[in-house]
Design a protein around this motif. Sequence first.
Motif, short mmCIF file in Angstrom:
data_model
loop_
_atom_site.label_atom_id
_atom_site.label_comp_id
_atom_site.label_asym_id
_atom_site.label_seq_id
_atom_site.Cartn_x
_atom_site.Cartn_y
_atom_site.Cartn_z
N CYS A 144 2.22 3.85 -0.34
CA CYS A 144 1.77 3.33 0.95
C CYS A 144 2.83 2.45 1.60
O CYS A 144 3.00 2.47 2.82
CB CYS A 144 0.46 2.55 0.77
SG CYS A 144 -0.91 3.60 0.24
N TYR A 145 3.56 1.70 0.79
CA TYR A 145 4.62 0.84 1.32
C TYR A 145 5.73 1.69 1.94
O TYR A 145 6.18 1.42 3.06
CB TYR A 145 5.19 -0.03 0.20
CG TYR A 145 6.26 -0.99 0.66
CD1 TYR A 145 5.93 -2.20 1.26
CD2 TYR A 145 7.61 -0.68 0.51
CE1 TYR A 145 6.91 -3.08 1.69
CE2 TYR A 145 8.59 -1.56 0.94
CZ TYR A 145 8.24 -2.74 1.53
OH TYR A 145 9.22 -3.60 1.96
N ASN A 146 6.14 2.74 1.24
CA ASN A 146 7.19 3.62 1.78
C ASN A 146 6.71 4.35 3.03
O ASN A 146 7.48 4.51 3.99
CB ASN A 146 7.66 4.60 0.72
CG ASN A 146 8.47 3.93 -0.36
OD1 ASN A 146 9.13 2.92 -0.12
ND2 ASN A 146 8.42 4.47 -1.55
N LEU A 147 5.47 4.78 3.03
CA LEU A 147 4.91 5.43 4.21
C LEU A 147 4.91 4.46 5.40
O LEU A 147 5.24 4.84 6.52
CB LEU A 147 3.50 5.93 3.93
CG LEU A 147 2.77 6.60 5.08
CD1 LEU A 147 3.56 7.79 5.61
CD2 LEU A 147 1.39 7.03 4.64
N VAL A 160 7.08 2.68 10.66
CA VAL A 160 7.75 1.66 11.46
C VAL A 160 9.05 2.21 12.06
O VAL A 160 9.35 1.97 13.22
CB VAL A 160 8.00 0.38 10.64
CG1 VAL A 160 8.99 -0.53 11.32
CG2 VAL A 160 6.68 -0.35 10.41
N LYS A 161 9.79 2.97 11.29
CA LYS A 161 11.03 3.57 11.80
C LYS A 161 10.74 4.52 12.96
O LYS A 161 11.45 4.51 13.97
CB LYS A 161 11.76 4.31 10.68
CG LYS A 161 12.40 3.39 9.68
CD LYS A 161 13.06 4.19 8.58
CE LYS A 161 13.55 3.30 7.47
NZ LYS A 161 14.10 4.07 6.34
N ILE A 162 9.69 5.32 12.83
CA ILE A 162 9.30 6.24 13.92
C ILE A 162 8.90 5.43 15.15
O ILE A 162 9.31 5.75 16.27
CB ILE A 162 8.16 7.16 13.47
CG1 ILE A 162 8.67 8.15 12.42
CG2 ILE A 162 7.55 7.90 14.67
CD1 ILE A 162 7.58 8.93 11.72
N LEU A 177 -1.31 -2.44 3.77
CA LEU A 177 -2.68 -2.81 3.39
C LEU A 177 -3.71 -1.86 4.01
O LEU A 177 -4.65 -1.42 3.34
CB LEU A 177 -2.97 -4.24 3.81
CG LEU A 177 -2.22 -5.31 3.02
CD1 LEU A 177 -2.41 -6.68 3.67
CD2 LEU A 177 -2.67 -5.33 1.58
N HIS A 178 -3.54 -1.53 5.27
CA HIS A 178 -4.48 -0.65 5.94
C HIS A 178 -4.42 0.77 5.40
O HIS A 178 -5.45 1.41 5.19
CB HIS A 178 -4.24 -0.65 7.45
CG HIS A 178 -4.62 -1.93 8.10
ND1 HIS A 178 -5.92 -2.41 8.13
CD2 HIS A 178 -3.88 -2.87 8.72
CE1 HIS A 178 -5.95 -3.57 8.75
NE2 HIS A 178 -4.72 -3.87 9.13
N ILE A 179 -3.23 1.26 5.15
CA ILE A 179 -3.08 2.61 4.60
C ILE A 179 -3.68 2.67 3.19
O ILE A 179 -4.35 3.64 2.84
CB ILE A 179 -1.61 3.06 4.62
CG1 ILE A 179 -1.16 3.25 6.07
CG2 ILE A 179 -1.41 4.34 3.81
CD1 ILE A 179 0.33 3.43 6.23
N GLU A 180 -3.45 1.65 2.39
CA GLU A 180 -4.01 1.61 1.05
C GLU A 180 -5.53 1.58 1.09
O GLU A 180 -6.21 2.24 0.31
CB GLU A 180 -3.47 0.39 0.28
CG GLU A 180 -4.05 0.23 -1.09
CD GLU A 180 -3.76 1.38 -2.05
OE1 GLU A 180 -4.54 1.55 -3.01
OE2 GLU A 180 -2.75 2.09 -1.87
N ARG A 181 -6.09 0.83 2.03
CA ARG A 181 -7.55 0.76 2.18
C ARG A 181 -8.12 2.14 2.51
O ARG A 181 -9.10 2.59 1.92
CB ARG A 181 -7.93 -0.24 3.27
CG ARG A 181 -9.43 -0.40 3.47
CD ARG A 181 -9.73 -1.42 4.56
NE ARG A 181 -9.01 -1.18 5.80
CZ ARG A 181 -9.41 -0.34 6.75
NH1 ARG A 181 -10.51 0.35 6.60
NH2 ARG A 181 -8.71 -0.20 7.86
N ILE A 182 -7.47 2.85 3.42
CA ILE A 182 -7.91 4.20 3.78
C ILE A 182 -7.78 5.14 2.59
O ILE A 182 -8.66 5.93 2.30
CB ILE A 182 -7.08 4.72 4.98
CG1 ILE A 182 -7.43 3.93 6.24
CG2 ILE A 182 -7.33 6.22 5.20
CD1 ILE A 182 -6.46 4.14 7.39
#
Length: 58
Positions: A17-20, A25-27, A46-51
């Motif tokens: 999730c951190y790498n994603l 952010v780069k995009i 945090l949001h991606i991990e929650r999902i």
Amino acid sequence: MTQTPLTTLLRKEYPICYNLSWQLVKIMQNELKAQIPEAEVSYLTLHIERIYQKMNTK
């Protein structure tokens, strides 16, 4: 770039999730032609991990 304790923890506990989040952010930076604060990577992680957790508990 100095990492906060939260960033270090997220990077260790949720590497996918951190790498994603960094990729997103780069995009966003490329598309918006603006700098995104590094703290946003933590929020996104945090949001991606929650999902991700919700998807795996169904």
